[in-house]
Design a protein around this motif. Structure first.
Motif, PDB file in Angstrom:
ATOM      1  N   MET A  82       5.111  14.020  -6.465  1.00  0.00           N
ATOM      2  CA  MET A  82       4.442  12.628  -6.643  1.00  0.00           C
ATOM      3  C   MET A  82       2.904  12.470  -5.675  1.00  0.00           C
ATOM      4  O   MET A  82       2.061  12.038  -6.106  1.00  0.00           O
ATOM      5  CB  MET A  82       5.343  11.565  -6.204  1.00  0.00           C
ATOM      6  N   SER A  83       3.196  12.938  -4.527  1.00  0.00           N
ATOM      7  CA  SER A  83       2.043  13.107  -3.597  1.00  0.00           C
ATOM      8  C   SER A  83       1.053  13.801  -3.956  1.00  0.00           C
ATOM      9  O   SER A  83      -0.022  13.266  -4.000  1.00  0.00           O
ATOM     10  CB  SER A  83       2.558  13.278  -2.083  1.00  0.00           C
ATOM     11  N   GLN A  84       1.308  14.889  -4.434  1.00  0.00           N
ATOM     12  CA  GLN A  84       0.419  15.956  -4.941  1.00  0.00           C
ATOM     13  C   GLN A  84      -0.327  15.321  -6.389  1.00  0.00           C
ATOM     14  O   GLN A  84      -1.718  15.487  -6.438  1.00  0.00           O
ATOM     15  CB  GLN A  84       1.051  17.320  -5.319  1.00  0.00           C
ATOM     16  N   ALA A  85       0.361  14.747  -7.102  1.00  0.00           N
ATOM     17  CA  ALA A  85      -0.074  14.244  -8.075  1.00  0.00           C
ATOM     18  C   ALA A  85      -1.060  13.354  -8.064  1.00  0.00           C
ATOM     19  O   ALA A  85      -2.399  13.042  -8.606  1.00  0.00           O
ATOM     20  CB  ALA A  85       0.744  13.781  -9.219  1.00  0.00           C
ATOM     21  N   ILE A  86      -0.767  12.253  -6.987  1.00  0.00           N
ATOM     22  CA  ILE A  86      -1.437  11.295  -6.704  1.00  0.00           C
ATOM     23  C   ILE A  86      -2.902  11.665  -5.999  1.00  0.00           C
ATOM     24  O   ILE A  86      -3.972  11.229  -5.962  1.00  0.00           O
ATOM     25  CB  ILE A  86      -1.134  10.151  -5.603  1.00  0.00           C
ATOM     26  N   GLU A  87      -2.790  12.670  -5.078  1.00  0.00           N
ATOM     27  CA  GLU A  87      -3.738  13.391  -4.311  1.00  0.00           C
ATOM     28  C   GLU A  87      -4.686  13.870  -5.396  1.00  0.00           C
ATOM     29  O   GLU A  87      -6.243  13.921  -5.193  1.00  0.00           O
ATOM     30  CB  GLU A  87      -3.157  14.603  -3.448  1.00  0.00           C
ATOM     31  N   ARG A  88      -4.153  14.678  -6.498  1.00  0.00           N
ATOM     32  CA  ARG A  88      -5.242  15.220  -7.437  1.00  0.00           C
ATOM     33  C   ARG A  88      -5.980  14.055  -8.040  1.00  0.00           C
ATOM     34  O   ARG A  88      -6.995  14.163  -8.754  1.00  0.00           O
ATOM     35  CB  ARG A  88      -4.365  16.100  -8.463  1.00  0.00           C
ATOM     36  N   LEU A  89      -5.159  13.104  -8.385  1.00  0.00           N
ATOM     37  CA  LEU A  89      -5.612  11.860  -9.274  1.00  0.00           C
ATOM     38  C   LEU A  89      -7.020  11.231  -8.468  1.00  0.00           C
ATOM     39  O   LEU A  89      -8.120  10.902  -8.948  1.00  0.00           O
ATOM     40  CB  LEU A  89      -4.609  10.727  -9.630  1.00  0.00           C
ATOM     41  N   LEU A  90      -6.580  10.921  -7.189  1.00  0.00           N
ATOM     42  CA  LEU A  90      -7.670  10.321  -6.270  1.00  0.00           C
ATOM     43  C   LEU A  90      -8.806  11.314  -6.219  1.00  0.00           C
ATOM     44  O   LEU A  90     -10.095  10.870  -6.237  1.00  0.00           O
ATOM     45  CB  LEU A  90      -6.854  10.073  -4.886  1.00  0.00           C
ATOM     46  N   ALA A  91      -8.689  12.733  -5.946  1.00  0.00           N
ATOM     47  CA  ALA A  91      -9.926  13.595  -5.833  1.00  0.00           C
ATOM     48  C   ALA A  91     -10.525  13.806  -7.098  1.00  0.00           C
ATOM     49  O   ALA A  91     -11.737  13.631  -7.064  1.00  0.00           O
ATOM     50  CB  ALA A  91      -9.094  14.943  -5.579  1.00  0.00           C
TER      51      ALA A  91
END
Length: 124
Positions: free
Chosen positions: A17-26
């Motif tokens: 989930m953290s990685q998905a959010i990080e990619r979304l934000l990037a």
């Protein structure tokens, strides 16, 4: 947001989930920094450079709600978006009373998360 305007802090013990959010934000041009627990964030001191917090409610150790309350009690009040995989009316109410700017149940729409973040970023 440009790189000098602060960072979006994500605290979630679910690495995917953290990685998905990080990619979304990037993809939205936003800088982020992820932590697996409230304690990890507190030890890092990274909250002082944050623009917005994205906090999972159920974390190992200190909960996302308790983390937000602790930061707020020290005068470090930031816009907080709470996320959870287990939506319960009493938890939702606690998040709203604590000052949450948004509350999302997993899975949620990335577009909605980005919209809330943009509404609460400090003016450039």
């Amino acid at each position: 947001m440009t790189t000098g305007e602060g960072v979006i802090i994500v605290v979630d013990d679910d690495t995917s989930m953290s990685q998905a959010i990080e990619r979304l934000l990037a993809a939205a041009g936003l800088r982020s920094r992820c932590f697996g627990s409230a304690e990890e964030l507190l030890e890092s001191g990274a909250s002082s450079g944050a623009a917005v917090l994205i906090l999972d409610i159920q974390l190992p150790g200190m909960s996302g709600l308790d983390l937000f309350r602790q930061l707020s009690s020290t005068g470090h009040v930031l816009p907080a978006i709470f996320i959870t995989g287990q939506d319960r009316p009493n938890i939702r109410e606690q998040a709203q009373k604590s000052g949450a700017v948004a509350y999302f149940t997993k899975p949620f729409e990335g577009r909605e998360l980005i919209e809330v973040i943009h509404r609460h970023l400090p003016a450039a």
